[in-house]
Design an enzyme around this catalytic site. Structure first.
Site, PDB file in Angstrom:
ATOM      1  N   LEU A 552       0.795  -1.147   0.099  1.00 29.98           N
ATOM      2  CA  LEU A 552      -0.024  -0.032   0.053  1.00 29.98           C
ATOM      3  C   LEU A 552       0.732   1.286   0.078  1.00 29.98           C
ATOM      4  O   LEU A 552       0.520   2.268  -0.694  1.00 29.98           O
ATOM      5  CB  LEU A 552      -0.878  -0.092   1.215  1.00 29.98           C
ATOM      6  CG  LEU A 552      -2.117  -0.680   1.359  1.00 29.98           C
ATOM      7  CD1 LEU A 552      -2.819  -0.731   2.753  1.00 29.98           C
ATOM      8  CD2 LEU A 552      -3.238  -0.186   0.260  1.00 29.98           C
ATOM      9  N   ALA A 553       2.015   1.249   0.893  1.00 31.17           N
ATOM     10  CA  ALA A 553       2.812   2.412   0.803  1.00 31.17           C
ATOM     11  C   ALA A 553       4.143   1.892   1.450  1.00 31.17           C
ATOM     12  O   ALA A 553       4.224   0.927   1.927  1.00 31.17           O
ATOM     13  CB  ALA A 553       2.077   3.300   1.814  1.00 31.17           C
ATOM     14  N   GLY A 555       6.358   3.833   4.032  1.00 28.41           N
ATOM     15  CA  GLY A 555       6.588   5.009   4.698  1.00 28.41           C
ATOM     16  C   GLY A 555       7.795   5.004   5.513  1.00 28.41           C
ATOM     17  O   GLY A 555       8.662   4.376   5.344  1.00 28.41           O
ATOM     18  N   LYS A 556       7.860   5.936   6.248  1.00 33.15           N
ATOM     19  CA  LYS A 556       9.007   6.225   7.043  1.00 33.15           C
ATOM     20  C   LYS A 556       9.603   5.068   8.019  1.00 33.15           C
ATOM     21  O   LYS A 556      10.550   4.729   8.150  1.00 33.15           O
ATOM     22  CB  LYS A 556       8.926   7.481   8.032  1.00 33.15           C
ATOM     23  CG  LYS A 556       9.973   7.709   8.817  1.00 33.15           C
ATOM     24  CD  LYS A 556      10.081   9.282   9.238  1.00 33.15           C
ATOM     25  CE  LYS A 556       9.074   9.863  10.156  1.00 33.15           C
ATOM     26  NZ  LYS A 556       9.072  11.280  10.398  1.00 33.15           N
ATOM     27  N   PHE A 557       8.371   4.332   8.382  1.00 31.07           N
ATOM     28  CA  PHE A 557       8.435   3.142   9.475  1.00 31.07           C
ATOM     29  C   PHE A 557       8.931   2.133   8.641  1.00 31.07           C
ATOM     30  O   PHE A 557       9.294   1.044   9.230  1.00 31.07           O
ATOM     31  CB  PHE A 557       7.505   3.111  10.299  1.00 31.07           C
ATOM     32  CG  PHE A 557       7.091   4.171  11.126  1.00 31.07           C
ATOM     33  CD1 PHE A 557       7.972   4.507  12.190  1.00 31.07           C
ATOM     34  CD2 PHE A 557       5.986   5.034  11.029  1.00 31.07           C
ATOM     35  CE1 PHE A 557       7.782   5.539  13.165  1.00 31.07           C
ATOM     36  CE2 PHE A 557       5.609   6.212  11.732  1.00 31.07           C
ATOM     37  CZ  PHE A 557       6.507   6.364  12.846  1.00 31.07           C
ATOM     38  N   VAL A 560       3.928  -1.071   3.906  1.00 32.48           N
ATOM     39  CA  VAL A 560       2.803  -1.043   4.540  1.00 32.48           C
ATOM     40  C   VAL A 560       2.083  -2.073   3.438  1.00 32.48           C
ATOM     41  O   VAL A 560       2.050  -1.837   2.303  1.00 32.48           O
ATOM     42  CB  VAL A 560       1.745  -0.212   4.654  1.00 32.48           C
ATOM     43  CG1 VAL A 560       0.490  -0.403   5.399  1.00 32.48           C
ATOM     44  CG2 VAL A 560       2.686   0.999   5.564  1.00 32.48           C
ATOM     45  N   ASP A 698       4.411  12.489  14.225  1.00 35.36           N
ATOM     46  CA  ASP A 698       4.568  12.435  12.729  1.00 35.36           C
ATOM     47  C   ASP A 698       3.186  12.660  12.170  1.00 35.36           C
ATOM     48  O   ASP A 698       2.728  11.876  11.545  1.00 35.36           O
ATOM     49  CB  ASP A 698       5.052  10.993  12.316  1.00 35.36           C
ATOM     50  CG  ASP A 698       5.506  11.084  10.830  1.00 35.36           C
ATOM     51  OD1 ASP A 698       6.005  12.190  10.340  1.00 35.36           O
ATOM     52  OD2 ASP A 698       5.416  10.040  10.229  1.00 35.36           O
TER      53      ASP A 698
END
Ligand SMILES: *[C@@H]1O[C@H](CO)[C@@H](O)[C@H](O)[C@H]1NC(C)=O
Ligand SMILES: *[C@@H]1O[C@H](CO)[C@@H](O)[C@H](O)[C@H]1NC(C)=O
Ligand SMILES: *[C@@H]1O[C@H](CO)[C@@H](O)[C@H](O)[C@H]1NC(C)=O
Ligand SMILES: *[C@@H]1O[C@H](CO)[C@@H](O)[C@H](O)[C@H]1NC(C)=O
Ligand SMILES: *[C@@H]1O[C@H](CO)[C@@H](O)[C@H](O)[C@H]1NC(C)=O
Ligand SMILES: *[C@@H]1O[C@H](CO)[C@@H](O)[C@H](O)[C@H]1NC(C)=O
Ligand SMILES: *[C@@H]1O[C@H](CO)[C@@H](O)[C@H](O)[C@H]1NC(C)=O
Ligand SMILES: *[C@@H]1O[C@H](CO)[C@@H](O)[C@H](O)[C@H]1NC(C)=O
Ligand SMILES: *[C@@H]1O[C@H](CO)[C@@H](O)[C@H](O)[C@H]1NC(C)=O
Ligand SMILES: *[C@@H]1O[C@H](CO)[C@@H](O)[C@H](O)[C@H]1NC(C)=O
Ligand SMILES: *[C@@H]1O[C@H](CO)[C@@H](O)[C@H](O)[C@H]1NC(C)=O
Ligand SMILES: *[C@@H]1O[C@H](CO)[C@@H](O)[C@H](O)[C@H]1NC(C)=O
Length: 853
Positions: A552-553, A555-557, A560, A698
C-alpha cells in the site's frame, strides 16, 4: 477582622438621623458614604458612636481624622465612588484586600499621605497613570491579584520611600520602567505573573542596596545572568518562566536562600559550579533549575547544601551521570531529578532522607532494583520510564494506598500484584511483568488460591483476571519461543502446513527479513479475537508472501501491505523495519498498550506480531485512503511518503472512494472542516486523554485516513516509541514541510505535544489551501513553503487569498479565514505560544459550518 454587626442599627439608618460622626465633610461621613455605597450589609454597621470606634478604623490623637482603614474581606463590590474615602485627608494606611472592587475613584490620587496601600485580590480593571507619583509617602503597595493592565508608569520613580512593591498576578505589559531605579528603598519586588517583556532596565541589579526578595516569574522578560550580579543583599530570587540566558553560576550569591531559575534558557556546563569555592552552600533552602539547557554533570558540592529542602534539576541536558551524592541533604523534602540522564543504580541512602515528601526520578536510565524506601513522609513517587527491574520492595507497596501520587510504569518490574487493584495496575504499573508464580504454574496457582481461600470474592475475581491476562501474554510470548508446552502443542497440530524460514522480502526501498524458523509457530496477536489463533503463516497467505502487489505504501517506518486475515478481517499490515532499541518484550508491551487506545478518530491497532527482529503492527484497513490522496488527487494505491509514483498502482474496484456520490462532498468546506476537527479531536485525546500523554511525532496529511464512513482517523500514533531512543531524533524531526522550528536548529529539542500542534497547523493549512507543505506553487514567488506563505498572508490580513478555489464557494469565507488564523496560532515559532489541542478543538467547533450549507 470585621465591623460590628448590630441589627438595631437598621432603625438608625431608616431614620437616617445625622449623628456626630456623620456630619457632612467629616471623616465619619466619608467612611459611612463609602460603606453605604459599597456594602450590601451597610445596615449592620453601628454608626451611633464615633467613626473611630468602628472595628478596623484607627484615628489620630484628637479623634478627628481616620489614619487607618482596614476593610479586608467585607464583600465590598463595584466601583469606589468619588468623594468618599479619597477625602480622608490624614489616611496613612488603607487595606481593601479581598473584596470585589472593580475600579478606583478619580479623586483617589489625592490621598497624598498614604504610606500603606493594600488592594490585593479585587477585580480592579484599569491602567495606572502617572498620578501614582502623588503618593510620595508610600512604603507598601500591594495591588496583586487584580486585573490592572497597561504599562507600569514611569512616575513610580517618585516613590522613593517604597519598600514593598507587589503587582503580581495582573496584566501589566511592556518593559519594567527605568523609573523603578529611583525606588532605592525597595526591599521586596514582586512582579510575577504579568505580561511584562523587554529587558530589565540598565543597572537594575546594582541600584537596590536593601533588596531581599525579587520575583519576576511568569513574564516574558529577556536578560542574562549578569543582570543579577550586583544584588548583594538578595536572599530570594524567582525568575522562573522567562527568557533569561547565561550561566546559572553567575546568578548565585552567598546569601541566597531561595533560587528559582526554572523554565528559562540558562545553559553551559553546570559542573563548573563545583570549582567555584566562593559560594557558601549552607544557606541554600530552595533550588530549582529545572527546564533549562544545562549540560555537564550535577555539581558534587550539592551535598554541602545541608539546609536544602527543595531541589529540582529536572529536564535539562546533562551528560550521562551517576546518581548525585545526596546523603547529607537530610532536610530534603522535595527532590526532582526527572530527565537528568541518570545511569546506574538508585543509592540506598535515599532512604535516610526522612523528610522526603516528593521523589521524581522518572525519565532516566536507572537500572537495578528500587531500594527499600523507608521515608515515612513520602507522598509522591515517580520512577517511571527507567530500566528498573526486580520486585518493588514491600515497604513501598505498603505505602501506596496512602500516597498522593505514584507511577511505576515503563520499567521492567516484576510484581505479584495481589494487593493492587487492577485499575491501579493498568495506569501506574504499565509495562510491569506479572510475576505471580501462579500465573505461570497451575500447581502453584492452586496452592496460592487455597491459601487465600478466606479472602473476598472480589479479590479472587481480580486475581483470576490477572491470571487470565498473564495467560494470554504467555500465549503470545511463550509460543513464539517454542519452549513452552503451549507452543509445542500448537505446532504439532499444524504440522502439515509447515512453512519454514527465515523469510526475506523486498520492496523498492528496503529488504527486510523475518528470522523465524516456522511460520506457524509465530503467533499473531489480534486483540479482539484472542481465540482465532492466527500465525505468521496467515500473514504470509494474506499478503501473498508480502508481495509488492499488496504493497500500500512505503512509509518512514517501513512498508505497509494490505490483506484479509482468516475471519475476513481486512487489515493494513505495517512492518516496522527500522531497527529498534526495545526488546521484543518491551515492544510487545508497547503494542499491547497502543491496542487499548480507542477513539473514533484514531485508526485502531487491531493486533501485532513479533517475527524475528521485525515488529509488525496490524491496523484496520481504511477504505477511503488518506488525506494526501484526497487533497492532491493521488490514486489510492501505492504511494510513498516522500516520493510516490503511480506506475505500480493497480486498478482495483476497492481503490475508488467507497461511498457513492461522495466525490463532490470531498471538495466542500464542510467536509474539510470535519477532517480538521476529527484530527484535532484525535490529537487532543492523545495529549489530554492518555496518561502519560502520547506525542504522535509524525502528524501529516498522509497519517490522516478516511474510514468507510468517511470519518477522519489518525494513524501511526505511538509508533515512534516502539523504536526506542535509537531513532528518536530522526523520527522526532518529522517529515519535510512538517518540521517545527524548534527542531530545525542544530540544538536538538525533545518532541512535545506542541510539536504535534505545529504539524497539525500545517495539515490545517493544507486542508484550506489545497497546497502541499513544500514544493507546491505558492502565488507569492519568494515563498518556498506553505507555512511562511500562509502566515505572511494572515499577517497582512489577506488570508482569503490562500483559500483553495475548489472549496471557496462552498462555505462562508470568514470561517475559512478564521481556520487559517487557527493554523497561524498552531504554527507559531515559539512553541509556548501555540494553543493546546484541546483549545484547538474548541476553536474549530466555534467555526463549524451549519448543516444546511
Ligand atoms: C454608589 O455611588 C454611585 C456613584 O456615586 C451611584 O451611582 C450608586 O447609585 C451608588 N450606589 C449605592 C448602592 O448607593
Ligand atoms: C453602637 O455603638 C455605640 C457607641 O460605640 C454603643 O454605645 C452602642 O451600644 C452600640 N449599639 C449596639 C446595638 O451595640
Ligand atoms: C465577589 O463576587 C463573586 C460573584 O461576583 C462572589 O462569588 C464572591 O464571593 C465575591 N467575593 C467577595 C470577597 O466578596
Ligand atoms: C494585603 O492583604 C492581604 C490579604 O489580607 C495580605 O495577605 C497581604 O499580606 C497584604 N499585603 C501586604 C503587603 O501587607
Ligand atoms: C480584565 O481587563 C480586560 C481589559 O484590560 C478585560 O477585557 C477583562 O474582561 C478583565 N477581566 C476581568 C476578570 O475583569
Ligand atoms: C512587549 O509586549 C508588547 C505588547 O504587550 C508588544 O507590543 C511589544 O512588541 C513587546 N516587546 C518585545 C520586545 O517583545
Ligand atoms: C516562583 O514563581 C512561580 C510562578 O509564580 C511559582 O510557581 C514558584 O513556586 C515560585 N518559586 C518559589 C521558590 O517561590
Ligand atoms: C565564581 O563565581 C563568581 C560569581 O559568583 C565569579 O565572579 C567567579 O569568577 C567564579 N570563580 C570561578 C573560579 O569560576
Ligand atoms: C557558610 O555560612 C554559614 C552560615 O551562614 C557559616 O556558619 C559558615 O561558616 C559559612 N561557611 C563558609 C565556608 O564560609
Ligand atoms: C519534576 O519537574 C518536571 C519539570 O519541571 C515537572 O514536569 C514534574 O511535574 C516535576 N515532578 C514532580 C513530582 O513535581
Ligand atoms: C536495561 O537493563 C538491562 C540490564 O539490566 C540491559 O540489558 C538492557 O539493555 C537495558 N535496556 C535499556 C532499554 O536500556
Ligand atoms: C527484564 O527482566 C528480565 C528478568 O526479570 C530480563 O530477563 C530481561 O532481560 C529484562 N529486560 C530488560 C529490557 O532489561
Amino acid at each position: 477582622m470585621g465591623f460590628g454587626v448590630f441589627g438595631s442599627i437598621l432603625v438608625l439608618s431608616l431614620f437616617f438621623k445625622p449623628l456626630a460622626s456623620q456630619q457632612p465633610n467629616t471623616d465619619g461621613f466619608f467612611v459611612a458614604e463609602f460603606l453605604k455605597n459599597m456594602s450590601v450589609t451597610y445596615s449592620e454597621f453601628n454608626f451611633s458612636g464615633s467613626v473611630c470606634s468602628l472595628q478596623g478604623v484607627t484615628c489620630d490623637a484628637d479623634k478627628e481624622n481616620v489614619v487607618e482603614l482596614r476593610a479586608s474581606g467585607l464583600g465590598l463590590s463595584g466601583p469606589i465612588p468619588d468623594t468618599t474615602i479619597s477625602k480622608l485627608s490624614k489616611l496613612q494606611s488603607l487595606d481593601l484586600s479581598y473584596n470585589n472592587i472593580t475600579s478606583l475613584p478619580s479623586d483617589f490620587w489625592s490621598l497624598s499621605s498614604l504610606k500603606r496601600l493594600n488592594l490585593s485580590s479585587n477585580q480592579i480593571s484599569e491602567s495606572l497613570t502617572n498620578n501614582i507619583g502623588n503618593f510620595g509617602q508610600l512604603e507598601v503597595i500591594d495591588f496583586s491579584s487584580n486585573n490592572f493592565s497597561g504599562e507600569i508608569p514611569e512616575a513610580i520613580s517618585s516613590l522613593t520611600r517604597l519598600q514593598v512593591l507587589n503587582l503580581a498576578e495582573n496584566m501589566f505589559e511592556h518593559n519594567i520602567p527605568s523609573g523603578i531605579l529611583q525606588c532605592q528603598s525597595l526591599v521586596s519586588i514582586d512582579l510575577s505573573s504579568n505580561q511584562l517583556n523587554g529587558s530589565l532596565p540598565d543597572r537594575f541589579g546594582a541600584v537596590f542596596p536593601k533588596l531581599k526578595t525579587l520575583n519576576l516569574a511568569g513574564n516574558n522578560i529577556y536578560g542574562r545572568d549578569s543582570d543579577f550580579s550586583g544584588m548583594k543583599s538578595i536572599t530570594s530570587l524567582n525568575i522562573s518562566g522567562n527568557q533569561f540566558q547565561g550561566s546559572v553560576m553567575g546568578v548565585f550569591h552567598e546569601q541566597l536562600k531561595v533560587i528559582d531559575l526554572s523554565r528559562n534558557q540558562f545553559q553551559g556546563h553546570i559542573s563548573q559550579v563545583q570549582f567555584n569555592s566562593s559560594y557558601n552552600w549552607s544557606n541554600l533552602v530552595y533550588l530549582d533549575l529545572s527546564e533549562n539547557r544545562l549540560s555537564g554533570e550535577i555539581f558534587q558540592k550539592l551535598n554541602q547544601a545541608q539546609n536544602l529542602k527543595h531541589l529540582n534539576l529536572a529536564h535539562n541536558r546533562f551528560t550521562r551521570q551517576k546518581f548525585p551524592q545526596i546523603g547529607m541533604l537530610l532536610g530534603l523534602e522535595y527532590m526532582n531529578l526527572s530527565k537528568t540522564s541518570l545511569v546506574g543504580h538508585i543509592p540506598a541512602e535515599i532512604s535516610e532522607l526522612l523528610n522526603l515528601n516528593t521523589l521524581d526520578i522518572s525519565m532516566n536510565h536507572l537500572v537495578g532494583r528500587i531500594p527499600s524506601l523507608r521515608n515515612k513522609n513520602l507522598q509522591v513517587l515517580d520512577v517511571s520510564n527507567n530500566n528498573l527491574s526486580g520486585e518493588i520492595p514491600s515497604s513501598i507497596l505498603k505505602k501506596i494506598p496512602h500516597m498522593e501520587k505514584y507511577n511505576f510504569s515503563y520499567n521492567n518490574f516484576t510484581l505479584c500484584a495481589l494487593e493492587i487493584s487492577s485499575g491501579t495496575l493498568k495506569t501506574k504499573f504499565i509495562g510491569s511483568v506479572d510475576s505471580c508464580p501462579i500465573a505461570a504454574n497451575p500447581i502453584l496457582f492452586r496452592k496460592k488460591s487455597a491459601k487465600h481461600s478466606g479472602t473476598k470474592l472480589a479479590l479472587v475475581l481480580t486475581f483470576s483476571m490477572i491470571c487470565l491476562l498473564a495467560g494470554l501474554l504467555f500465549l503470545a510470548f511463550g509460543c513464539r519461543r517454542k519452549t513452552k508446552m503451549w507452543a509445542v502443542k500448537q505446532a504439532s497440530y499444524k504440522e502439515e502446513q509447515n512453512i519454514s524460514g527465515p523469510f526475506s522480502f523486498q520492496t523498492d526501498s528496503t529488504t527486510w527479513v523475518a528470522d523465524v524458523k516456522q511460520a506457524t509457530s509465530v503467533q499473531v496477536v489480534i486483540f479482539e479475537k484472542p481465540l482465532l489463533n492466527i500465525t505468521f503463516a496467515d500473514l504470509l497467505a494474506a499478503t501473498s508472501n508480502f508481495d509488492r502487489g499488496t504493497l500500500l505504501a512505503e512509509g518512514k517506518f517501513g512498508p505497509v501491505y494490505r490483506g484479509f486475515l482468516p475471519g475476513g478481517i481486512h487489515v493494513a499490515v505495517k512492518v516496522l523495519v527500522v531497527g529498534s532499541t526495545l526488546t521484543d518484550q518491551e515492544a510487545a508491551r508497547e503494542l499491547e498498550y497502543l491496542g487499548r487506545i480507542k477513539h473514533p478518530n484514531l485508526v485502531p491497532l487491531t493486533g501485532y506480531c513479533i517475527a524475528g527482529d521485525q515488529r509488525i503492527a496490524i491496523y484496520d484497513y481504511m477504505e477511503n485512503g488518506n488525506l494526501q490522496n484526497l487533497l492532491y488527487d493521488l490514486p489510492l494505491g501505492l504511494q510513498r511518503t516522500d516520493d510516490w509514483s503511480t506506475d505500480t498502482w493497480e486498478e482495483d474496484d476497492n481503490n475508488g472512494i467507497q461511498n457513492d456520490g461522495s466525490e463532490a462532498l470531498l471538495t466542500t468546506w464542510r467536509f474539510r472542516h470535519k477532517i480538521a476537527l476529527g484530527t484535532a479531536r484525535a490529537l487532543a485525546f492523545l495529549h489530554h486523554g492518555c496518561s502519560p500523554p502520547i506525542i504522535h511525532r509524525d502528524v501529516k496529511a498522509s497519517s490522516v485516513y478516511l474510514d468507510y464512513n468517511l470519518e477522519p482517523r489518525l494513524s501511526d500514533f505511538g509508533l515512534a516509541k516502539i523504536f526506542g531512543n535509537g531513532l528518536d531524533e530522526e523520527i522526532a524531526r518529522g517529515s519535510p514541510g512538517y518540521v517545527p522550528p524548534e527542531f530545525s536548529t542544530s540544538d536538538y529539542d525533545t518532541p512535545t505535544p506542541k510539536s504535534d500542534v505545529y504539524c497539525f497547523g500545517v495539515v490545517l493549512f493544507e486542508l484550506i489551501t489545497g497546497k502541499k507543505p513544500v514544493g507546491d506553487d505558492y502565488p507569492d514567488e519568494k515563498e518556498e513553503n506553505l507555512v511562511t506563505w500562509v502566515r505572511g498572508l494572515v499577517r497582512k490580513n489577506q488570508a482569503s487569498r490562500a483559500i483553495d478555489p475548489k472549496i471557496r464557494d462552498t462555505g462562508p469565507d470568514h470561517q475559512m479565514e478564521e481556520a487559517l488564523k487557527i493554523g497561524y496560532l498552531c504554527t507559531a515559532d515559539l512553541s509556548s505560544k501555540r494553543p493546546t489541542m484541546q483549545q484547538i478543538v474548541g476553536l474549530l467547533k466555534d467555526i463549524e459550518p451549519t448543516a444546511n450549507l
